[in-house]
Design a protein around this motif. Structure first.
Motif, PDB file in Angstrom:
ATOM      1  N   ASP A  98      10.012 -10.383  -2.435  1.00 15.27           N
ATOM      2  CA  ASP A  98      10.166  -9.679  -3.802  1.00 15.27           C
ATOM      3  C   ASP A  98       8.829  -9.848  -4.306  1.00 15.27           C
ATOM      4  O   ASP A  98       8.247  -8.988  -4.943  1.00 15.27           O
ATOM      5  N   LEU A  99       8.490 -11.179  -4.402  1.00 14.21           N
ATOM      6  CA  LEU A  99       6.974 -11.369  -5.041  1.00 14.21           C
ATOM      7  C   LEU A  99       5.857 -10.874  -4.207  1.00 14.21           C
ATOM      8  O   LEU A  99       4.892 -10.126  -4.776  1.00 14.21           O
ATOM      9  N   ALA A 100       5.919 -10.874  -2.890  1.00 16.00           N
ATOM     10  CA  ALA A 100       5.102 -10.016  -2.155  1.00 16.00           C
ATOM     11  C   ALA A 100       4.945  -8.554  -2.430  1.00 16.00           C
ATOM     12  O   ALA A 100       3.806  -7.894  -2.304  1.00 16.00           O
ATOM     13  N   ARG A 101       5.947  -7.729  -2.534  1.00 18.25           N
ATOM     14  CA  ARG A 101       5.996  -6.473  -2.782  1.00 18.25           C
ATOM     15  C   ARG A 101       5.335  -6.300  -4.180  1.00 18.25           C
ATOM     16  O   ARG A 101       4.633  -5.289  -4.449  1.00 18.25           O
ATOM     17  N   ALA A 102       5.742  -7.153  -5.021  1.00 19.10           N
ATOM     18  CA  ALA A 102       5.025  -6.889  -6.421  1.00 19.10           C
ATOM     19  C   ALA A 102       3.481  -7.221  -6.355  1.00 19.10           C
ATOM     20  O   ALA A 102       2.694  -6.495  -6.947  1.00 19.10           O
ATOM     21  N   VAL A 103       3.057  -8.261  -5.499  1.00 19.29           N
ATOM     22  CA  VAL A 103       1.640  -8.410  -5.489  1.00 19.29           C
ATOM     23  C   VAL A 103       1.025  -7.080  -4.879  1.00 19.29           C
ATOM     24  O   VAL A 103      -0.221  -6.535  -5.187  1.00 19.29           O
ATOM     25  N   ALA A 104       1.590  -6.425  -3.753  1.00 21.10           N
ATOM     26  CA  ALA A 104       1.037  -5.205  -3.076  1.00 21.10           C
ATOM     27  C   ALA A 104       0.931  -4.084  -4.030  1.00 21.10           C
ATOM     28  O   ALA A 104       0.080  -3.331  -4.156  1.00 21.10           O
ATOM     29  N   ARG A 105       2.093  -4.153  -5.061  1.00 25.71           N
ATOM     30  CA  ARG A 105       2.065  -2.995  -6.097  1.00 25.71           C
ATOM     31  C   ARG A 105       1.071  -3.230  -6.978  1.00 25.71           C
ATOM     32  O   ARG A 105       0.158  -2.190  -7.516  1.00 25.71           O
ATOM     33  N   PRO A 133       0.039   0.161   1.343  1.00 30.45           N
ATOM     34  CA  PRO A 133      -0.069   1.372   2.055  1.00 30.45           C
ATOM     35  C   PRO A 133      -1.419   1.653   2.698  1.00 30.45           C
ATOM     36  O   PRO A 133      -2.383   0.554   2.660  1.00 30.45           O
ATOM     37  N   PRO A 134      -1.633   2.501   3.603  1.00 25.80           N
ATOM     38  CA  PRO A 134      -2.850   2.842   3.979  1.00 25.80           C
ATOM     39  C   PRO A 134      -3.937   2.945   3.099  1.00 25.80           C
ATOM     40  O   PRO A 134      -3.664   3.507   1.969  1.00 25.80           O
ATOM     41  N   LEU A 135      -5.150   2.326   3.282  1.00 23.99           N
ATOM     42  CA  LEU A 135      -6.240   2.163   2.397  1.00 23.99           C
ATOM     43  C   LEU A 135      -7.558   2.826   3.031  1.00 23.99           C
ATOM     44  O   LEU A 135      -8.380   2.176   3.433  1.00 23.99           O
ATOM     45  N   PRO A 136      -7.487   4.302   3.192  1.00 20.17           N
ATOM     46  CA  PRO A 136      -8.557   4.955   3.981  1.00 20.17           C
ATOM     47  C   PRO A 136      -9.741   4.821   3.157  1.00 20.17           C
ATOM     48  O   PRO A 136     -10.954   5.215   3.904  1.00 20.17           O
ATOM     49  N   HIS A 137      -9.724   4.392   1.971  1.00 14.75           N
ATOM     50  CA  HIS A 137     -11.234   4.542   1.424  1.00 14.75           C
ATOM     51  C   HIS A 137     -11.746   2.945   0.789  1.00 14.75           C
ATOM     52  O   HIS A 137     -12.083   3.220  -0.150  1.00 14.75           O
ATOM     53  N   LEU A 164      -3.380  -3.477   9.139  1.00 21.46           N
ATOM     54  CA  LEU A 164      -3.492  -2.779   7.789  1.00 21.46           C
ATOM     55  C   LEU A 164      -4.352  -1.837   8.047  1.00 21.46           C
ATOM     56  O   LEU A 164      -5.457  -1.924   8.807  1.00 21.46           O
ATOM     57  N   ALA A 165      -4.246  -0.672   7.865  1.00 17.55           N
ATOM     58  CA  ALA A 165      -5.089   0.452   7.804  1.00 17.55           C
ATOM     59  C   ALA A 165      -5.971   0.515   6.685  1.00 17.55           C
ATOM     60  O   ALA A 165      -5.468   1.063   5.622  1.00 17.55           O
ATOM     61  N   CYS A 166      -7.395   0.676   6.872  1.00 16.43           N
ATOM     62  CA  CYS A 166      -8.145   0.704   5.776  1.00 16.43           C
ATOM     63  C   CYS A 166      -9.465   1.070   6.376  1.00 16.43           C
ATOM     64  O   CYS A 166      -9.572   1.275   7.702  1.00 16.43           O
TER      65      CYS A 166
END
Length: 320
Positions: A98-105, A133-137, A164-166
């Protein structure tokens, strides 16, 4: 459950509270119906039916009112934070995911094109990386060396940014704790990654309490060194750096054993997201805030309530 105490509850008050918890988990935290079912002792079909009931009875509207949202904002101002995000509730404790999802948001909310993101090492942040999510930029920099944790396969070294897609990933190919960190930090691969931390705009950092149970670094440096650092005033550990109550870096032998971006590099990031849980970490969080290493905090209710007690000396905010 007995016939007098069915589950899901039929009592209007208890049922409405369950509906609100499920709605918060699904619509705000982004938890799946399966995970909500495991947490609440329900099947995913029951969860789906209860979420529908929540919408039909007005618990869920176009805008969901999150309990304690205004209290979080008030506490953030009192603590000197730009933003405080509490995950879970006293009746619905947050777990690591739960905490990890919040950090990602929070990370994705702050990122813009060409923003450089730095992520330190912790078990929580390992999980958070998997929710990004993917971070292409965006370029992503690992801010501290790796440590094997309970979930690390023994036959392979731990990785933070794997999968991690970046646009570009800058892993730190080193352990977090070594006997002589300076010589390792001078190596070409490690030095190249650490230089990238000069360009940080968003940093995700776990805040540990300097104690055997509160920091993964403590057991790696030896008991005598760890206790001496505590006796010197260390209360918090952030990315391997030790801080006293006022947020000042503590000069101990631990500093020479840690492979990590420097405190100055972390402070220079425009946004510094800290994550911690548990009431016992409240003094450490205050230290990190006072040291200008955290200006956004993701935490659970136990930590938030203890922060309120430390800052105001009163009772924690009441749930609405």
């Amino acid at each position: 459950m007995t016939a007098e105490d069915p589950w899901p509850p039929t009592d209007p008050g208890r049922r409405r509270h369950l509906l609100a918890n499920l709605a918060h988990g699904y619509f705000v935290e982004g938890a799946s119906k399966v995970s909500l079912g495991k947490r609440s002792g329900l099947s995913r079909f029951q969860v789906a039916a209860l979420l529908q009931e929540a919408q039909e009875t007005g618990v869920v509207r176009i805008e969901i009112t999150v309990p304690l949202e205004s209290a979080d904002a008030d506490l953030a101002r009192a603590a000197g934070l730009e933003r405080l995000v509490t995950v879970g509730s006293p009746h619905w404790p947050a777990d690591r995911d739960d905490l990890a999802r919040a950090v990602a948001r929070e990370v994705t909310r702050l990122l813009r094109d060409d923003t450089v993101l730095g992520i330190s090492w912790s078990r929580m942040l390992q999980v958070a990386v998997g929710h990004l999510p993917p971070l292409p930029h965006n370029d992503v920099v690992q801010l501290a060396g790796a440590l094997c944790t309970d979930g690390t396969p023994t036959e392979e070294p731990p990785h933070l940014l794997v999968g991690l897609a970046c646009r570009a990933a800058w892993p730190l190919w080193a352990p977090l704790v070594v006997e002589r960190a300076e010589s390792l930090k001078e190596s070409r691969e490690v030095a190249g990654t650490l230089r990238r931390a000069d360009a940080l705009e968003v940093a995700a950092l776990a805040v540990g309490h300097w104690s055997p149970e509160g920091s993964t670094v403590w057991p790696r440096v030896g008991e005598d060194v760890a206790r001496a650092a505590r006796d010197a005033g260390a209360v918090a550990e952030v990315s391997g750096h030790l801080l006293d109550e006022a947020g000042h870096e503590v000069d101990t032998p631990v500093a020479g054993m840690v492979v990590s971006a420097g405190v100055g590099q972390l402070r220079a990031a425009r946004h510094r997201i800290g994550v911690a849980s548990g009431a016992e970490r409240a003094p450490a969080v205050l230290s990190a805030v006072r040291g200008d290493l955290v200006d956004h905090l993701v935490c659970d209710t136990a930590l938030r309530d203890e922060l309120g007690r430390l800052l105001h000396g009163g009772a924690p905010p009441r749930e609405q």
